[in-house]
Scaffold this motif. Structure first.
Motif, PDB file in Angstrom:
ATOM      1  N   LEU A 149       0.110  -3.149 -10.305  1.00 18.19           N
ATOM      2  CA  LEU A 149       0.704  -2.178  -9.341  1.00 18.19           C
ATOM      3  C   LEU A 149       0.156  -0.590  -9.956  1.00 18.19           C
ATOM      4  CD1 LEU A 149       3.864  -3.427  -7.992  1.00 18.19           C
ATOM      5  CD2 LEU A 149       1.553  -3.494  -6.864  1.00 18.19           C
ATOM      6  N   GLY A 152      -3.113   0.527  -9.558  1.00 16.05           N
ATOM      7  CA  GLY A 152      -3.739   0.604  -8.152  1.00 16.05           C
ATOM      8  C   GLY A 152      -3.982  -0.623  -7.617  1.00 16.05           C
ATOM      9  N   THR A 154      -2.551  -2.736  -5.524  1.00 18.41           N
ATOM     10  CA  THR A 154      -1.454  -2.540  -4.872  1.00 18.41           C
ATOM     11  C   THR A 154      -0.943  -3.573  -4.001  1.00 18.41           C
ATOM     12  OG1 THR A 154      -2.499  -1.697  -2.748  1.00 18.41           O
ATOM     13  CG2 THR A 154      -1.716   0.117  -4.150  1.00 18.41           C
TER      14      THR A 154
END
Length: 177
Positions: A149, A152, A154
């Motif tokens: 996370l 990035g 996500t």
């Protein structure tokens, strides 16, 4: 120059005095200066009251999923199951069935393989990759998913209970050799 006032290490008092040596490289000064040890690089890394606190912090950013939900996502091609366990543990405990195409990426290289910017990334690595991280019991995977996370990626999360819960739920595993 350092002066010690007693020979007993338990009661020794250390006095620092000015040295006549020339100053070292600026990076050496930065990281060795007692005044800079708490803010070595101008930022403060988070500290935790133990691993349980660190784990809770990591999990606060995750939407963890059950083994059954993970199975459904992988079965229908909506997610990639990423087994981060070491080879010895997979050999001893078992593996997710091959027809589900689990991706084995040991923990020590996970970030390099999933950072979409890095030259060592896997072809599956992307900003929108749905990576379901699996470890043996669901602890290491939380820290690993949080690391993804922070890079990035996500849509990363981990599987509650890990491989042990997967096997206990009767989900597909490879036959033991």
């Amino acid at each position: 120059m350092v002066t010690v006032t007693t020979e007993n290490p338990r009661t020794a008092v250390v006095h620092a005095t000015t040295s006549t040596r020339p100053a070292g490289h600026w990076e050496t000064q930065l990281f060795s200066s007692p005044a800079s040890t708490t803010h070595a690089r101008g930022w403060e890394a988070p500290t935790y009251a133990g691993i349980d606190d660190q784990l809770a912090d990591a999990r606060s950013r995750l939407r963890r999923i059950s083994v059954r939900a993970a199975y459904q996502e992988v079965l229908h091609g909506r997610a990639l199951l990423v087994d981060i366990r070491p080879a010895a543990q997979r050999a001893a405990e078992g593996e997710v069935a091959a027809h589900l195409a689990p991706l084995v990426v040991e923990r020590n290289v996970l970030e390099w393989r999933f950072d979409p910017r890095h030259e060592a990334r896997l072809p599956q690595a992307g900003w929108d990759t749905r990576a379901l991280v699996l470890c043996q019991e669901g602890f290491t995977s939380s820290l690993a998913a949080d690391a993804l996370l922070r890079l990035g990626v996500t849509r990363s999360t981990d599987v509650v209970g890990g491989f042990r819960a997967w096997r206990e739920a009767g989900l597909p595993v490879q036959p033991q050799r």
